[in-house]
Design a protein around this motif. Structure first.
Motif, PDB file in Angstrom:
ATOM      1  N   GLU A  85       0.693  -1.231   0.066  1.00 10.69           N
ATOM      2  CA  GLU A  85      -0.103  -0.161  -0.018  1.00 10.69           C
ATOM      3  C   GLU A  85       0.930   1.254   0.001  1.00 10.69           C
ATOM      4  O   GLU A  85       0.452   2.277  -0.408  1.00 10.69           O
ATOM      5  N   GLY A  86       2.058   1.188   0.575  1.00 15.67           N
ATOM      6  CA  GLY A  86       3.049   2.288   0.415  1.00 15.67           C
ATOM      7  C   GLY A  86       3.565   2.629  -0.801  1.00 15.67           C
ATOM      8  O   GLY A  86       4.466   3.437  -0.857  1.00 15.67           O
ATOM      9  N   LEU A  87       3.465   1.935  -1.612  1.00  8.54           N
ATOM     10  CA  LEU A  87       4.342   1.925  -3.003  1.00  8.54           C
ATOM     11  C   LEU A  87       3.836   3.062  -3.673  1.00  8.54           C
ATOM     12  O   LEU A  87       4.630   4.250  -4.169  1.00  8.54           O
ATOM     13  N   ALA A  88       2.756   3.133  -4.008  1.00  4.44           N
ATOM     14  CA  ALA A  88       2.273   4.123  -5.165  1.00  4.44           C
ATOM     15  C   ALA A  88       2.139   5.458  -4.377  1.00  4.44           C
ATOM     16  O   ALA A  88       1.930   5.610  -3.317  1.00  4.44           O
ATOM     17  N   GLN A  89       2.326   6.931  -5.067  1.00  4.52           N
ATOM     18  CA  GLN A  89       2.311   7.975  -4.556  1.00  4.52           C
ATOM     19  C   GLN A  89       1.579   8.858  -5.289  1.00  4.52           C
ATOM     20  O   GLN A  89       1.469   9.040  -6.109  1.00  4.52           O
ATOM     21  N   ASN A  90       0.405   9.446  -4.356  1.00  4.85           N
ATOM     22  CA  ASN A  90      -0.812  10.382  -4.809  1.00  4.85           C
ATOM     23  C   ASN A  90      -1.124   9.463  -6.085  1.00  4.85           C
ATOM     24  O   ASN A  90      -1.204  10.133  -7.104  1.00  4.85           O
ATOM     25  N   ASP A  91      -1.551   8.254  -5.962  1.00  2.70           N
ATOM     26  CA  ASP A  91      -2.371   7.666  -6.975  1.00  2.70           C
ATOM     27  C   ASP A  91      -1.483   7.371  -8.416  1.00  2.70           C
ATOM     28  O   ASP A  91      -1.714   6.982  -9.282  1.00  2.70           O
ATOM     29  N   VAL A  92      -0.298   7.849  -8.195  1.00  3.43           N
ATOM     30  CA  VAL A  92       0.851   7.213  -9.224  1.00  3.43           C
ATOM     31  C   VAL A  92       1.545   6.179  -8.719  1.00  3.43           C
ATOM     32  O   VAL A  92       2.226   6.030  -7.852  1.00  3.43           O
ATOM     33  N   LEU A  93       1.428   5.074  -9.603  1.00  5.63           N
ATOM     34  CA  LEU A  93       2.316   4.000  -9.443  1.00  5.63           C
ATOM     35  C   LEU A  93       3.847   4.013  -9.298  1.00  5.63           C
ATOM     36  O   LEU A  93       4.413   4.918  -9.868  1.00  5.63           O
ATOM     37  N   SER A  94       4.258   3.121  -8.525  1.00  2.00           N
ATOM     38  CA  SER A  94       5.872   3.220  -8.371  1.00  2.00           C
ATOM     39  C   SER A  94       6.379   2.675  -9.840  1.00  2.00           C
ATOM     40  O   SER A  94       5.543   2.010 -10.532  1.00  2.00           O
ATOM     41  N   PRO A  95       7.637   3.067 -10.325  1.00  2.00           N
ATOM     42  CA  PRO A  95       8.111   2.403 -11.436  1.00  2.00           C
ATOM     43  C   PRO A  95       8.220   0.745 -11.573  1.00  2.00           C
ATOM     44  O   PRO A  95       7.753   0.638 -12.539  1.00  2.00           O
ATOM     45  N   LEU A  96       8.008   0.183 -10.490  1.00  2.00           N
ATOM     46  CA  LEU A  96       8.275  -1.289 -10.423  1.00  2.00           C
ATOM     47  C   LEU A  96       6.795  -1.743 -10.685  1.00  2.00           C
ATOM     48  O   LEU A  96       6.509  -2.694 -11.382  1.00  2.00           O
ATOM     49  N   GLN A  97       5.770  -0.995 -10.104  1.00  2.00           N
ATOM     50  CA  GLN A  97       4.272  -1.663 -10.195  1.00  2.00           C
ATOM     51  C   GLN A  97       4.003  -1.288 -11.785  1.00  2.00           C
ATOM     52  O   GLN A  97       3.539  -2.056 -12.576  1.00  2.00           O
ATOM     53  N   GLN A  98       4.649  -0.137 -12.207  1.00  2.00           N
ATOM     54  CA  GLN A  98       4.082   0.187 -13.673  1.00  2.00           C
ATOM     55  C   GLN A  98       4.690  -0.793 -14.571  1.00  2.00           C
ATOM     56  O   GLN A  98       4.095  -1.319 -15.508  1.00  2.00           O
ATOM     57  N   ALA A  99       6.109  -1.340 -14.438  1.00  2.00           N
ATOM     58  CA  ALA A  99       6.736  -2.081 -15.088  1.00  2.00           C
ATOM     59  C   ALA A  99       6.127  -3.543 -14.919  1.00  2.00           C
ATOM     60  O   ALA A  99       6.027  -4.310 -15.945  1.00  2.00           O
ATOM     61  N   PHE A 100       5.613  -3.876 -13.796  1.00  2.00           N
ATOM     62  CA  PHE A 100       4.808  -5.172 -13.848  1.00  2.00           C
ATOM     63  C   PHE A 100       3.655  -5.086 -14.899  1.00  2.00           C
ATOM     64  O   PHE A 100       3.320  -6.056 -15.364  1.00  2.00           O
ATOM     65  N   ILE A 101       2.977  -4.002 -14.741  1.00  2.00           N
ATOM     66  CA  ILE A 101       1.628  -3.722 -15.762  1.00  2.00           C
ATOM     67  C   ILE A 101       2.494  -3.866 -17.237  1.00  2.00           C
ATOM     68  O   ILE A 101       1.608  -4.708 -18.240  1.00  2.00           O
ATOM     69  N   ASP A 102       3.416  -3.058 -17.603  1.00  2.00           N
ATOM     70  CA  ASP A 102       3.857  -3.010 -19.007  1.00  2.00           C
ATOM     71  C   ASP A 102       4.286  -4.222 -19.384  1.00  2.00           C
ATOM     72  O   ASP A 102       4.119  -4.581 -20.587  1.00  2.00           O
ATOM     73  N   ASN A 103       4.756  -5.023 -18.354  1.00  2.00           N
ATOM     74  CA  ASN A 103       5.502  -6.348 -19.127  1.00  2.00           C
ATOM     75  C   ASN A 103       4.471  -7.621 -18.768  1.00  2.00           C
ATOM     76  O   ASN A 103       4.918  -8.840 -18.544  1.00  2.00           O
ATOM     77  N   HIS A 104       3.134  -7.149 -18.377  1.00  2.00           N
ATOM     78  CA  HIS A 104       2.308  -8.554 -18.053  1.00  2.00           C
ATOM     79  C   HIS A 104       3.005  -9.543 -17.105  1.00  2.00           C
ATOM     80  O   HIS A 104       2.947 -10.760 -17.169  1.00  2.00           O
ATOM     81  N   ALA A 105       3.237  -8.938 -15.883  1.00  2.00           N
ATOM     82  CA  ALA A 105       3.890  -9.679 -14.872  1.00  2.00           C
ATOM     83  C   ALA A 105       3.264 -10.260 -13.872  1.00  2.00           C
ATOM     84  O   ALA A 105       3.618 -10.669 -12.866  1.00  2.00           O
ATOM     85  N   LEU A 106       1.807 -10.098 -14.051  1.00  2.00           N
ATOM     86  CA  LEU A 106       0.892 -10.849 -12.953  1.00  2.00           C
ATOM     87  C   LEU A 106      -0.293 -11.219 -13.837  1.00  2.00           C
ATOM     88  O   LEU A 106      -0.739 -10.508 -14.863  1.00  2.00           O
TER      89      LEU A 106
END
Lengths: 168, 295
Positions: free
Chosen positions: A79-100
């Motif tokens: 819950e502490g990763l995203a700041q002001n509703d902006v995903l952290s670089p790692l979270q965004q990379a997970f989406i971009d790379n279909h890592a889940l």
């Protein structure tokens, strides 16, 4: 013996007042007492890694620590990763790379990788592969998680090289 | 599953922990350091504690100290603290860094402790193998005082040691290794991060091309790790070669009394003991940590 102990837990910069018996794990206290259900509980004996959180800068299993042990520590969860509703670089990379796919293991992987990057920013590719073997994912086959991690690792490396004035 | 109920005590010093343990160990009080073996065992209800005496709030016991002859590892030094070879001087630092990466997985290594591994005494513990191979000494504290146990006298069986219930491991002492030491470590398991089915640590020095003071130690094979004097005798005074290493490996495999489990018959572990010794010795010929070779 099962008497409740009162203490304070600092999670993502916020203090929570907890009253729980000593046997309650940090994972359960995060979910039930702090109402932070992003930390998932899988095997409850340290094998699957779904409950991985960062305690005082180290990625650890929240099921292998009792909540009472985390008093005085800084705990960070997904819950502490995203700041002001902006995903952290790692979270965004997970989406971009279909890592889940199902996403159950994702919070554990995110905190595992965050903790490792924090302690060891120069972590090499082989070590990252070994790192990812710490947690279980039954959907992705790990390939896309590795892609996401390497993408962020490259960015981190470029940034640290820029910071000390080296060509990137 | 969840651990059965227990009381929790958080001492501010090792002395306070020892005093508490002397009162409550008869009832089943236990020391909690890293907890990466004890806590899952409690969750699986194969271990029960009436009280956990948690060392984690004690200051000043989380850093390796150095002397001229060796290092002392106090109770809160985590496995991951050895990831950097700087934690111990010379080849010893490289040995510990290499071996530490074979212990469980990264998050477990962030919390599990060296002293805790010696207390838990799992036959497959990498640190137990290193303690046996390098003739470590284990320092114990209780209200009656301190005592030191040599590694060869430490174990009493599978997950059993000579530690009394009211004693705490307050340090493990390891000797420094000479700069010209040749060393090798080889561990076999079916998946990375699993418990070792067999592993070996070997080291020796060369005097005019001949092996001197060889150490050959096996872990994960027998009830507890130990040096194998019969294999060391084969190596002493010999010239390193595939033939000599093969003979030492075969000798070691004949000298052991292997553990058995449903998936791993004793004959398999006996065979494996030769393989891991041979591979550790072969790896020792390529030692890179010595300054002469890495310069």
């Amino acid at each position: 013996m099962s008497e409740k102990i009162e203490f304070s837990l600092k999670v993502n910069g916020t203090d929570f007042s907890i009253a729980c018996p000593p046997r309650k794990t940090l994972a359960d206290a995060l979910r039930e007492d702090c109402r932070l259900t992003g930390t998932h509980v899988g095997c409850e004996h340290g094998v699957c890694g779904a409950c991985t959180v960062v305690v005082d800068g180290r990625a650890v299993r929240a099921c292998l620590m009792f909540a009472v042990q985390a008093q005085g520590s800084e705990v960070r969860t997904v819950e502490g990763l995203a700041q002001n509703d902006v995903l952290s670089p790692l979270q965004q990379a997970f989406i971009d790379n279909h890592a889940l796919q199902c996403g159950f293991c994702t919070p554990g992987f995110l905190m595992l990788i965050n903790g490792a990057f924090e302690r060891d920013p120069d972590i090499c590719e082989d070590e990252l592969t070994e790192l990812l073997s710490s947690n279980l994912c039954r959907c992705t086959g790990y390939r896309n998680i590795a892609r996401a991690v390497l993408q962020v690792a490259d960015k981190l490396k470029a940034r640290s090289e820029l910071a000390v004035g080296k060509p990137s | 599953m969840k651990a059965a109920p227990f009381d929790y005590f958080r001492p501010a010093s090792l002395q306070e922990a020892a005093e508490r343990l002397s009162v409550n160990s008869d009832d089943g009080a236990m020391i909690l350091a890293g907890g990466q073996s004890l806590v899952p065992m409690m969750a699986l209800r194969v271990a029960y504690a009436s009280e956990l005496i948690d060392l984690n709030a004690i200051k000043g016991i989380d850093t390796v100290s150095r002397s001229e002859r060796g290092i002392a590892i106090p109770p809160l030094v985590r496995h991951a603290d050895f990831h950097s070879s700087d934690v111990a001087p010379g080849p010893l630092g490289h040995v510990l860094a290499t071996v530490s990466r074979h212990i469980a997985h990264y998050p477990i290594r962030q919390r599990g402790t060296f002293c805790g591994s010696l207390a838990h005494a799992d036959p497959s513990s990498e640190w137990c193998l290193i303690a046996a191979a390098l003739d470590a000494e284990i320092e114990l504290l209780s209200v009656s005082g301190r005592r030191r146990i040599k590694a060869k006298d430490w174990w009493a069986g599978v997950m059993e040691t000579v530690r009394e219930p009211e004693e705490i491991i307050v340090a493990v002492h390891l000797p420094l290794l000479p700069d010209d030491i040749q060393w090798g470590f080889y561990e076999f398991n079916r998946r990375a991060g699993d418990f070792a089915l067999g592993m070996a640590f070997c080291c020796y020095r060369l005097t005019e091309g001949l092996i001197t003071k060889p150490h050959v130690a096996l872990g994960g094979i027998e009830e507890y790790p130990r040096r194998i004097p019969e294999a060391e005798a084969v190596l002493e005074g010999a010239t390193p070669s595939a033939e000599v290493f093969g003979e030492a490996a075969r000798t070691a495999s004949k000298a052991v009394n292997p553990l058995e489990d449903p998936a791993t018959p004793a004959a398999y572990r006996r065979d494996l003991s030769a393989t891991v010794v041979r591979r550790a010795l072969t790896s020792a010929t390529q030692t890179k940590s010595s300054p002469a070779l890495s310069a």
